[in-house]
Motif scaffolding. Structure first.
Motif, PDB file in Angstrom:
ATOM      1  N   GLY A  25     -16.335 -38.390 104.931  1.00  0.00           N
ATOM      2  CA  GLY A  25     -15.637 -39.450 104.192  1.00  0.00           C
ATOM      3  C   GLY A  25     -16.555 -40.337 103.369  1.00  0.00           C
ATOM      4  O   GLY A  25     -16.149 -41.417 102.927  1.00  0.00           O
ATOM      5  N   LYS A  26     -17.787 -39.845 103.090  1.00  0.00           N
ATOM      6  CA  LYS A  26     -18.752 -40.618 102.302  1.00  0.00           C
ATOM      7  C   LYS A  26     -18.194 -41.017 100.940  1.00  0.00           C
ATOM      8  O   LYS A  26     -18.233 -42.179 100.560  1.00  0.00           O
ATOM      9  N   THR A  27     -17.718 -40.024 100.192  1.00  0.00           N
ATOM     10  CA  THR A  27     -17.266 -40.298  98.828  1.00  0.00           C
ATOM     11  C   THR A  27     -16.032 -41.199  98.845  1.00  0.00           C
ATOM     12  O   THR A  27     -15.867 -42.063  97.968  1.00  0.00           O
ATOM     13  N   THR A  28     -15.198 -41.034  99.847  1.00  0.00           N
ATOM     14  CA  THR A  28     -13.996 -41.875  99.963  1.00  0.00           C
ATOM     15  C   THR A  28     -14.393 -43.345 100.134  1.00  0.00           C
ATOM     16  O   THR A  28     -13.861 -44.234  99.442  1.00  0.00           O
ATOM     17  N   PHE A  42     -23.442 -43.066  93.039  1.00  0.00           N
ATOM     18  CA  PHE A  42     -23.843 -41.794  92.431  1.00  0.00           C
ATOM     19  C   PHE A  42     -23.796 -40.692  93.474  1.00  0.00           C
ATOM     20  O   PHE A  42     -24.278 -40.857  94.597  1.00  0.00           O
ATOM     21  N   GLN A  43     -23.192 -39.563  93.085  1.00  0.00           N
ATOM     22  CA  GLN A  43     -23.033 -38.426  93.990  1.00  0.00           C
ATOM     23  C   GLN A  43     -24.080 -37.363  93.700  1.00  0.00           C
ATOM     24  O   GLN A  43     -24.182 -36.891  92.565  1.00  0.00           O
ATOM     25  N   ASN A  44     -24.782 -36.941  94.724  1.00  0.00           N
ATOM     26  CA  ASN A  44     -25.730 -35.838  94.596  1.00  0.00           C
ATOM     27  C   ASN A  44     -25.036 -34.584  94.039  1.00  0.00           C
ATOM     28  O   ASN A  44     -25.645 -33.787  93.333  1.00  0.00           O
ATOM     29  N   ASP A  45     -23.754 -34.443  94.359  1.00  0.00           N
ATOM     30  CA  ASP A  45     -22.989 -33.289  93.863  1.00  0.00           C
ATOM     31  C   ASP A  45     -22.879 -33.285  92.344  1.00  0.00           C
ATOM     32  O   ASP A  45     -22.484 -32.282  91.754  1.00  0.00           O
ATOM     33  N   ASN A  46     -23.201 -34.416  91.705  1.00  0.00           N
ATOM     34  CA  ASN A  46     -23.143 -34.476  90.245  1.00  0.00           C
ATOM     35  C   ASN A  46     -24.497 -34.225  89.582  1.00  0.00           C
ATOM     36  O   ASN A  46     -24.591 -34.273  88.363  1.00  0.00           O
ATOM     37  N   SER A 124      -8.406 -29.322 103.775  1.00  0.00           N
ATOM     38  CA  SER A 124      -7.267 -29.865 103.018  1.00  0.00           C
ATOM     39  C   SER A 124      -7.695 -30.401 101.654  1.00  0.00           C
ATOM     40  O   SER A 124      -6.867 -30.494 100.743  1.00  0.00           O
ATOM     41  N   ARG A 125      -9.000 -30.708 101.481  1.00  0.00           N
ATOM     42  CA  ARG A 125      -9.495 -31.098 100.153  1.00  0.00           C
ATOM     43  C   ARG A 125      -9.396 -29.918  99.187  1.00  0.00           C
ATOM     44  O   ARG A 125      -9.266 -30.103  97.974  1.00  0.00           O
ATOM     45  N   GLY A 126      -9.445 -28.706  99.756  1.00  0.00           N
ATOM     46  CA  GLY A 126      -9.268 -27.503  98.937  1.00  0.00           C
ATOM     47  C   GLY A 126     -10.335 -27.397  97.862  1.00  0.00           C
ATOM     48  O   GLY A 126     -11.514 -27.578  98.132  1.00  0.00           O
ATOM     49  N   ASN A 128     -10.755 -29.361  95.422  1.00  0.00           N
ATOM     50  CA  ASN A 128     -10.979 -30.659  94.785  1.00  0.00           C
ATOM     51  C   ASN A 128     -12.377 -31.213  95.111  1.00  0.00           C
ATOM     52  O   ASN A 128     -12.536 -32.304  95.638  1.00  0.00           O
ATOM     53  N   HIS A 129     -13.411 -30.422  94.814  1.00  0.00           N
ATOM     54  CA  HIS A 129     -14.800 -30.821  95.063  1.00  0.00           C
ATOM     55  C   HIS A 129     -15.710 -30.072  94.100  1.00  0.00           C
ATOM     56  O   HIS A 129     -15.375 -28.977  93.659  1.00  0.00           O
ATOM     57  N   GLN A 130     -16.888 -30.663  93.802  1.00  0.00           N
ATOM     58  CA  GLN A 130     -17.802 -30.069  92.823  1.00  0.00           C
ATOM     59  C   GLN A 130     -18.339 -28.718  93.280  1.00  0.00           C
ATOM     60  O   GLN A 130     -18.481 -27.803  92.471  1.00  0.00           O
TER      61      GLN A 130
HETATM   62 MG    MG Z   1     -18.608 -36.325  98.903  1.00  0.00          MG
END
Ligand code: MG
Ligand code: GDP
Length: 225
Positions: A25-28, A42-46, A124-126, A128-130
């Motif tokens: 739940g970090k990004t949330t 800032f997200q490392n995923d970006n 359930s996020r499916g 919807n992630h990088q």
């Molecule tokens: Mg995240």
């Protein structure tokens, strides 16, 4: 850390460092804080480069501190060497930063409930992630990636480097609702660094509900192949 300034007088240069695994739940929480307080995130995923990702991540956090009093360094930071790299690279350019650990406690005895909670969220996020696209990738493969993070997880230990650099450690529970964790984070930040909240009204319970709801509807603006 953070020079001679008393915690009560801190008004900027705070980095929130989650220590977590995938689906905690970090990004949330980060997005909810952005919504409520306009802080940086800032997200490392970006990070789109392959080489020197750690440096790019740290430099981006440093540059966001110029215009944001608080920045959320959104990656797992589940190993001491990641915490060491982040703290060192930011401190080189910004010597007076306070680092706050947002510690998603992972006791071995609690691994099963943590697995249940994080897997349910990620599946359930499916898509919807990088990068972790649970809708179209093999679910077994995603569970293996998540297990890797669980096994490598190193809890915060403030008696030694690098975790002795944390000015504050906020323990939260990866198995409960992000709404509840968000409230713990805000309360702890408010009591330790009241100056971050000066000249503003504290959010009401319904503001917190709305911020988490908004954060859970987030869609990343791009996806990796
Ligand atoms: Mg995240
Ligand atoms: P991260 O991998 O640690 O960044 O985790 P995310 O913040 O992306 O959360 C993983 C998924 O769980 C996302 O789809 C979130 O919207 C969802 N999520 C996060 N917190 C909660 C919660 O408290 N309740 C529910 N039902 N879903 C949540």
């Amino acid at each position: 850390e953070g020079g001679d300034v008393d915690s009560k007088d801190v008004v900027r240069n705070v980095v929130l460092v989650p220590i977590a695994t995938i689906g905690c739940g970090k990004t949330t929480i980060a997005l909810a804080l952005v919504k409520l307080f306009g802080w940086g995130h800032f997200q490392n995923d970006n990070v789109k480069t392959k080489k020197g990702r750690g440096q790019v991540f740290a430099d981006t956090i440093s540059s966001l501190l110029v215009t944001n009093p608080v920045v959320f360094a959104d990656r797992n930071n589940h190993q001491k060497r990641e915490r060491d790299q982040l703290i060192n690279d930011i401190s080189k350019t910004m010597p007076n930063v306070r680092f706050v650990a947002i510690h998603y406690v992972h006791d071995r005895a609690n691994f099963e409930p943590i697995r249940a909670a994080t897997r349910a969220r990620v599946l359930s996020r499916g898509d919807n992630h990088q990068t972790i696209q649970a809708g179209s990738k093999d679910q077994g493969e995603i569970i293996e990636i998540m297990e890797g993070f669980m096994h490598r997880f190193q809890p915060v230990d403030t008696s030694d480097a690098p975790d002795d650099h944390f000015d504050l450690v906020i323990d939260i529970d990866p198995t409960i609702e992000s709404r509840e964790n968000l409230e713990v984070v805000i309360e702890k930040l408010h009591s330790t660094y009241p100056g971050l909240f000066r000249d503003r009204e504290m959010p009401t319970p319904s503001d917190l509900d709305a911020a988490v709801q908004w954060a859970m509807e987030y869609q990343p603006d791009f996806k990796m192949d």
